[in-house]
Design an enzyme around this catalytic site. Sequence first.
Site, PDB file in Angstrom:
ATOM      1  N   TYR A  65      93.788  37.826 -54.297  1.00  0.00           N
ATOM      2  CA  TYR A  65      92.490  38.357 -53.891  1.00  0.00           C
ATOM      3  C   TYR A  65      92.527  39.842 -53.583  1.00  0.00           C
ATOM      4  CZ  TYR A  65      91.954  33.418 -53.978  1.00  0.00           C
ATOM      5  OH  TYR A  65      91.985  32.110 -54.407  1.00  0.00           O
TER       6      TYR A  65
ATOM      7  N   ASP B 213      98.421  35.437 -54.285  1.00  0.00           N
ATOM      8  CA  ASP B 213      97.930  35.598 -52.905  1.00  0.00           C
ATOM      9  C   ASP B 213      99.073  35.561 -51.895  1.00  0.00           C
ATOM     10  OD1 ASP B 213      96.155  32.358 -53.081  1.00  0.00           O
ATOM     11  OD2 ASP B 213      98.188  32.923 -53.639  1.00  0.00           O
TER      12      ASP B 213
ATOM     13  N   ASP C 275      83.164  25.486 -50.520  1.00  0.00           N
ATOM     14  CA  ASP C 275      84.289  26.175 -51.172  1.00  0.00           C
ATOM     15  C   ASP C 275      84.061  26.318 -52.666  1.00  0.00           C
ATOM     16  OD1 ASP C 275      86.894  24.552 -49.179  1.00  0.00           O
ATOM     17  OD2 ASP C 275      85.437  26.147 -48.760  1.00  0.00           O
TER      18      ASP C 275
ATOM     19  N   ASP D  43     102.011  29.916 -55.711  1.00  0.00           N
ATOM     20  CA  ASP D  43     100.777  30.367 -55.062  1.00  0.00           C
ATOM     21  C   ASP D  43     100.931  30.185 -53.542  1.00  0.00           C
ATOM     22  OD1 ASP D  43      97.524  30.524 -56.008  1.00  0.00           O
ATOM     23  OD2 ASP D  43      97.907  29.819 -53.971  1.00  0.00           O
TER      24      ASP D  43
ATOM     25  N   HIS E  23      93.835  23.198 -57.451  1.00  0.00           N
ATOM     26  CA  HIS E  23      93.307  22.285 -56.430  1.00  0.00           C
ATOM     27  C   HIS E  23      92.391  21.204 -56.988  1.00  0.00           C
ATOM     28  CE1 HIS E  23      94.990  24.759 -53.304  1.00  0.00           C
ATOM     29  NE2 HIS E  23      94.209  25.787 -53.551  1.00  0.00           N
TER      30      HIS E  23
HETATM   31  O1  LIG Z   1      93.705  30.636 -53.493  1.00  0.00           O
HETATM   32  C1  LIG Z   1      93.354  29.478 -53.456  1.00  0.00           C
HETATM   33  C2  LIG Z   1      92.007  29.045 -52.884  1.00  0.00           C
HETATM   34  C3  LIG Z   1      91.925  29.475 -51.430  1.00  0.00           C
HETATM   35  C4  LIG Z   1      90.713  28.898 -50.732  1.00  0.00           C
HETATM   36  C5  LIG Z   1      90.469  27.562 -50.724  1.00  0.00           C
HETATM   37  C6  LIG Z   1      89.366  27.037 -50.056  1.00  0.00           C
HETATM   38  C7  LIG Z   1      88.507  27.875 -49.386  1.00  0.00           C
HETATM   39  C8  LIG Z   1      88.727  29.243 -49.366  1.00  0.00           C
HETATM   40  C9  LIG Z   1      89.837  29.762 -50.028  1.00  0.00           C
HETATM   41  N1  LIG Z   1      90.058  31.114 -49.962  1.00  0.00           N
HETATM   42  C10 LIG Z   1      89.608  31.982 -50.902  1.00  0.00           C
HETATM   43  O2  LIG Z   1      89.214  31.595 -51.976  1.00  0.00           O
HETATM   44  C11 LIG Z   1      89.617  33.410 -50.566  1.00  0.00           C
HETATM   45  C12 LIG Z   1      89.063  34.314 -51.457  1.00  0.00           C
HETATM   46  C13 LIG Z   1      89.045  35.672 -51.129  1.00  0.00           C
HETATM   47  C14 LIG Z   1      89.575  36.131 -49.927  1.00  0.00           C
HETATM   48  C15 LIG Z   1      90.114  35.218 -49.064  1.00  0.00           C
HETATM   49  C16 LIG Z   1      90.682  35.706 -47.762  1.00  0.00           C
HETATM   50  F1  LIG Z   1      90.458  34.825 -46.791  1.00  0.00           F
HETATM   51  F2  LIG Z   1      91.983  35.819 -47.932  1.00  0.00           F
HETATM   52  F3  LIG Z   1      90.140  36.882 -47.453  1.00  0.00           F
HETATM   53  C17 LIG Z   1      90.143  33.858 -49.345  1.00  0.00           C
HETATM   54  N2  LIG Z   1      94.152  28.490 -53.888  1.00  0.00           N
HETATM   55  O3  LIG Z   1      95.349  28.793 -54.449  1.00  0.00           O
HETATM   56 ZN   LIG Z   2      96.035  30.435 -53.394  1.00  0.00          ZN
END
Ligand SMILES: O=C(CCc1ccccc1NC(=O)c1cccc(C(F)(F)F)c1)NO
Ligand SMILES: [Zn+2]
Length: 410
Positions: A333, A294, A128, A205, A170
């Site tokens: 995103y 998001d 991640d 968020d 996070h």
């Molecule tokens: O937005 C976040 C992080 C979300 C996250 C945490 C751990 C692993 C993956 C994610 N997701 C993304 O960063 C992410 C980025 C672009 C698109 C997406 C999708 F799944 F919505 F498409 C997800 N925290 O407020």
């Molecule tokens: Zn988020």
Amino acid sequence: ASSEPAEGKGAADIDSPAVAAEAVSLKTSEIKKPKTKYRVAYVHSKQLLEKANELIRIKGRAELVHSLISSVGLLQYLQVVSPRCATETDILGFHCPDYVAFLRDSGDVPDGKDSHDSDAESYGLSYDCPLQKGIFETCSLISGATIVAAETLINNAADVAINWYGGWHHAKRDSAAGFCYINDIVLGILKLREKFDRILYVDIDLHHGDGVEEAFCMTPKVMTVSFHKYMFGFFPGTGSVRDIGTGKGKYYSVNVPLLDGIRDAEFCAVFYSIMKLVREKFQPQVIVLQCGADTLSSDPNTSFNLTHLGISRCAGLMLSWNLPTMLLGGGGYNFPNTAKCWSFLTSLAAGKKLPLDIPEHEHLLAYGPDFEMSTTAGNRKDCNTKQYLADLVAKISRKPVLVLILCSDE
Ligand SMILES: O=C(CCc1ccccc1NC(=O)c1cccc(C(F)(F)F)c1)NO
Ligand SMILES: [Zn+2]
């Protein structure tokens, strides 16, 4: 512009349509414009923009956000403040020395440490949170921006301080998580604690603000309130309504777990009723609001069903308390719609209206095919029944809420 009609207009002039129109517009705009005008600090620099714009998960977003805010003509109403780099001392105010050292050194290696090496994994620096080149410098500058935002509130140089590059909720004291490496929010709150006694952190968020909650779960000086999606298997998996803080911090962590499909009206009704309680009980002196976008209906997470109006109403409630307030970014995103949303929040703080359409500017094409400033809700099913939401508010207020009157207006 002065709100007083220009003096000394001869009678003849008043009859001229231009002056008459001006008089009318002043009248109506006076009614609509929020009473208090906020002094808004906007933390930004070319270097910060360039670095944040290279973050892998949100590559290109920072550029869209700033260029839209600039092209709708808001910069003239903001105090643009340059960030500084968070110092080692700042960062060690929260994060562990060994984690900071690893993050700083691994950033130097051109292609980053192999993210499968066991050390990296133990610091969350893998899947991640890939180790991209210069990540330590970038996150130090982003964190310094949030600290500078806090300093403008401490010095009473502004009423609202904005850092759309920040909001990385996070990150833990000894590890990266959820694409967050240094928790700028915790560092900003620790800075605010140098002056303020009671600090309210609100996180709207889509994901639970776990890093900030964890940092302050034992203290009554910082109340953390997080509204987020809470469903089996959804990241980060924490933030149940039963999670209320521990020790001296018991009851100072508030969690509002929600299900897919929630729309502006219901989200705002829940937000208003819970934040009213929080204000009465906690009586904060300063507010930090993480505005992750998001939750928008058009986000690729395809979870909540909000528009920029729902998010703006939540921020508007916080601003209406007339306390020093910090607005931070976070997730988001669908980049064009995140840019629209944060431009809308910036205009709300500045008390300035926005055009209905995206102005001509370098990134205009990213806003096609409609080129409108607004975002729309989808018609995805709302899994949050009125009963679920009423029970949720009842649990949090620890008193029966017979009917949660869901009204879309304030
Ligand atoms: O937005 C976040 C992080 C979300 C996250 C945490 C751990 C692993 C993956 C994610 N997701 C993304 O960063 C992410 C980025 C672009 C698109 C997406 C999708 F799944 F919505 F498409 C997800 N925290 O407020
Ligand atoms: Zn988020």
